[in-house]
Design a protein around this motif. Sequence first.
Motif, mmCIF file in Angstrom:
data_model
loop_
_atom_site.group_PDB
_atom_site.id
_atom_site.type_symbol
_atom_site.label_atom_id
_atom_site.label_comp_id
_atom_site.label_asym_id
_atom_site.label_seq_id
_atom_site.Cartn_x
_atom_site.Cartn_y
_atom_site.Cartn_z
ATOM 1 N N ALA A 63 60.043 52.711 -2.084
ATOM 2 C CA ALA A 63 59.964 51.327 -1.666
ATOM 3 C C ALA A 63 59.055 50.431 -2.557
ATOM 4 O O ALA A 63 59.477 49.429 -2.865
ATOM 5 N N TRP A 64 57.971 50.982 -2.870
ATOM 6 C CA TRP A 64 56.997 50.170 -3.738
ATOM 7 C C TRP A 64 57.829 49.868 -5.149
ATOM 8 O O TRP A 64 57.684 48.766 -5.791
ATOM 9 N N ARG A 65 58.184 51.069 -5.661
ATOM 10 C CA ARG A 65 58.980 50.838 -6.931
ATOM 11 C C ARG A 65 60.087 49.753 -6.911
ATOM 12 O O ARG A 65 60.204 48.944 -7.759
ATOM 13 N N VAL A 66 60.881 49.878 -5.806
ATOM 14 C CA VAL A 66 61.877 48.918 -5.760
ATOM 15 C C VAL A 66 61.488 47.398 -5.694
ATOM 16 O O VAL A 66 61.864 46.514 -6.202
ATOM 17 N N LEU A 67 60.298 47.323 -4.787
ATOM 18 C CA LEU A 67 59.586 46.169 -4.609
ATOM 19 C C LEU A 67 59.079 45.583 -5.983
ATOM 20 O O LEU A 67 59.268 44.353 -6.298
ATOM 21 N N GLU A 68 58.540 46.490 -6.761
ATOM 22 C CA GLU A 68 58.170 45.909 -8.131
ATOM 23 C C GLU A 68 59.285 45.409 -8.866
ATOM 24 O O GLU A 68 59.228 44.524 -9.675
ATOM 25 N N ARG A 69 60.409 45.966 -8.807
ATOM 26 C CA ARG A 69 61.736 45.639 -9.518
ATOM 27 C C ARG A 69 61.984 44.385 -9.074
ATOM 28 O O ARG A 69 62.345 43.556 -9.853
ATOM 29 N N VAL A 70 62.141 44.121 -7.731
ATOM 30 C CA VAL A 70 62.540 42.860 -7.107
ATOM 31 C C VAL A 70 61.671 41.668 -7.683
ATOM 32 O O VAL A 70 61.930 40.532 -8.059
ATOM 33 N N VAL A 71 60.194 42.078 -7.516
ATOM 34 C CA VAL A 71 59.404 40.846 -8.228
ATOM 35 C C VAL A 71 59.568 40.655 -9.350
ATOM 36 O O VAL A 71 59.535 39.553 -10.050
ATOM 37 N N GLY A 72 59.906 41.679 -10.483
ATOM 38 C CA GLY A 72 60.108 41.484 -11.809
ATOM 39 C C GLY A 72 61.539 40.547 -11.915
ATOM 40 O O GLY A 72 61.393 40.042 -12.912
ATOM 41 N N SER A 74 62.722 38.285 -9.751
ATOM 42 C CA SER A 74 62.615 37.148 -9.189
ATOM 43 C C SER A 74 61.380 36.418 -9.310
ATOM 44 O O SER A 74 61.629 35.107 -8.918
ATOM 45 N N ASN A 75 60.424 36.691 -9.868
ATOM 46 C CA ASN A 75 59.182 36.272 -10.045
ATOM 47 C C ASN A 75 58.412 35.721 -8.770
ATOM 48 O O ASN A 75 57.672 35.078 -8.822
ATOM 49 N N GLU A 76 58.865 36.305 -7.906
ATOM 50 C CA GLU A 76 58.088 36.143 -6.448
ATOM 51 C C GLU A 76 57.100 37.120 -6.113
ATOM 52 O O GLU A 76 57.053 38.192 -5.501
ATOM 53 N N PHE A 77 55.974 36.828 -6.659
ATOM 54 C CA PHE A 77 54.794 37.670 -6.856
ATOM 55 C C PHE A 77 53.988 38.015 -5.484
ATOM 56 O O PHE A 77 53.318 39.026 -5.318
ATOM 57 N N VAL A 78 54.273 37.006 -4.455
ATOM 58 C CA VAL A 78 53.569 37.080 -3.228
ATOM 59 C C VAL A 78 54.402 38.393 -2.537
ATOM 60 O O VAL A 78 53.584 39.011 -1.702
ATOM 61 N N THR A 110 57.910 37.530 7.586
ATOM 62 C CA THR A 110 58.285 37.005 6.312
ATOM 63 C C THR A 110 58.825 37.586 5.074
ATOM 64 O O THR A 110 59.620 37.477 4.381
ATOM 65 N N CYS A 111 58.083 38.875 4.761
ATOM 66 C CA CYS A 111 58.401 39.885 3.797
ATOM 67 C C CYS A 111 59.823 40.272 3.963
ATOM 68 O O CYS A 111 60.504 40.266 3.059
ATOM 69 N N VAL A 112 60.287 40.720 5.079
ATOM 70 C CA VAL A 112 61.488 41.389 5.428
ATOM 71 C C VAL A 112 62.576 40.242 5.108
ATOM 72 O O VAL A 112 63.607 40.622 4.274
ATOM 73 N N GLU A 113 62.262 39.106 5.465
ATOM 74 C CA GLU A 113 63.305 37.884 5.457
ATOM 75 C C GLU A 113 63.376 37.728 3.749
ATOM 76 O O GLU A 113 64.573 37.517 3.400
ATOM 77 N N LYS A 114 62.255 37.516 3.216
ATOM 78 C CA LYS A 114 62.245 37.259 1.763
ATOM 79 C C LYS A 114 62.950 38.063 1.106
ATOM 80 O O LYS A 114 63.867 37.867 0.032
ATOM 81 N N VAL A 115 62.722 39.441 1.263
ATOM 82 C CA VAL A 115 63.247 40.492 0.488
ATOM 83 C C VAL A 115 64.782 40.564 0.732
ATOM 84 O O VAL A 115 65.460 40.617 -0.064
ATOM 85 N N ARG A 116 65.171 40.351 1.849
ATOM 86 C CA ARG A 116 66.488 40.295 2.209
ATOM 87 C C ARG A 116 67.158 39.292 1.591
ATOM 88 O O ARG A 116 68.251 39.582 1.109
ATOM 89 N N VAL A 117 67.044 38.194 1.449
ATOM 90 C CA VAL A 117 67.488 37.076 0.867
ATOM 91 C C VAL A 117 67.633 37.162 -0.671
ATOM 92 O O VAL A 117 68.606 37.219 -1.288
ATOM 93 N N LEU A 118 66.567 37.573 -1.212
ATOM 94 C CA LEU A 118 66.518 38.033 -2.734
ATOM 95 C C LEU A 118 67.270 39.193 -2.979
ATOM 96 O O LEU A 118 68.290 38.967 -3.924
ATOM 97 N N PRO A 128 69.922 39.223 -11.863
ATOM 98 C CA PRO A 128 68.458 38.816 -11.424
ATOM 99 C C PRO A 128 68.298 37.377 -10.795
ATOM 100 O O PRO A 128 69.085 36.459 -11.245
ATOM 101 N N TRP A 129 67.502 37.327 -9.647
ATOM 102 C CA TRP A 129 67.487 36.179 -9.454
ATOM 103 C C TRP A 129 67.016 34.942 -10.124
ATOM 104 O O TRP A 129 67.538 33.795 -9.992
ATOM 105 N N VAL A 130 66.360 35.316 -11.179
ATOM 106 C CA VAL A 130 65.520 34.299 -12.094
ATOM 107 C C VAL A 130 66.799 33.765 -13.149
ATOM 108 O O VAL A 130 66.883 32.671 -13.518
ATOM 109 N N GLU A 131 67.865 34.604 -13.427
ATOM 110 C CA GLU A 131 69.047 34.177 -13.975
ATOM 111 C C GLU A 131 70.092 33.257 -13.157
ATOM 112 O O GLU A 131 70.811 32.405 -13.529
#
Length: 136
Positions: A63-72, A74-78, A110-118, A128-131
């Motif tokens: 989960a942490w690895r996927v989270l890091e990937r999603v952050v990378g 999306s640039n959603e560092f929060v 908020t985390c679950v919903e933000k991760v869900r949307v992204l 990627p989100w940034v694209e």
Amino acid sequence: MVARDEALTHFLRDELPGRVSAVINGSDSASVLRGLANLCVEVLVRGCGAFGVDCGGDPRVVAWRVLERVVGLSNEFVLARYGAIMLSADLIASMGDSLIVDMLVRDLVTCVEKVRVLMLRMVEEGRPWVEIYAGD
């Protein structure tokens, strides 16, 4: 970078909102915090294949690895802060002040919903989100 995944799309769009509602209707804040943390781990682990992350090993590590990937992507560092709450929820729920636990429950919702949307948008688009939102 991001693979399209119909099963993950279905889960994120159609199943997850009801699962969140069921967890939120738990008996006490500590149980809700634990339930949301477990649900967040599940969501992220389900995304490991679509996000090109090794799916083997401890689910919390995956989960942490996927989270890091999603952050990378999306640039959603929060999300990293929310991830820290997710990983420490058992400890916090067992000894945290009820006011703090209630606050962290809101953060995990908020985390679950933000991760869900992204994740949903990236998996639907296959990029990627940034694209997706470049120039917006």
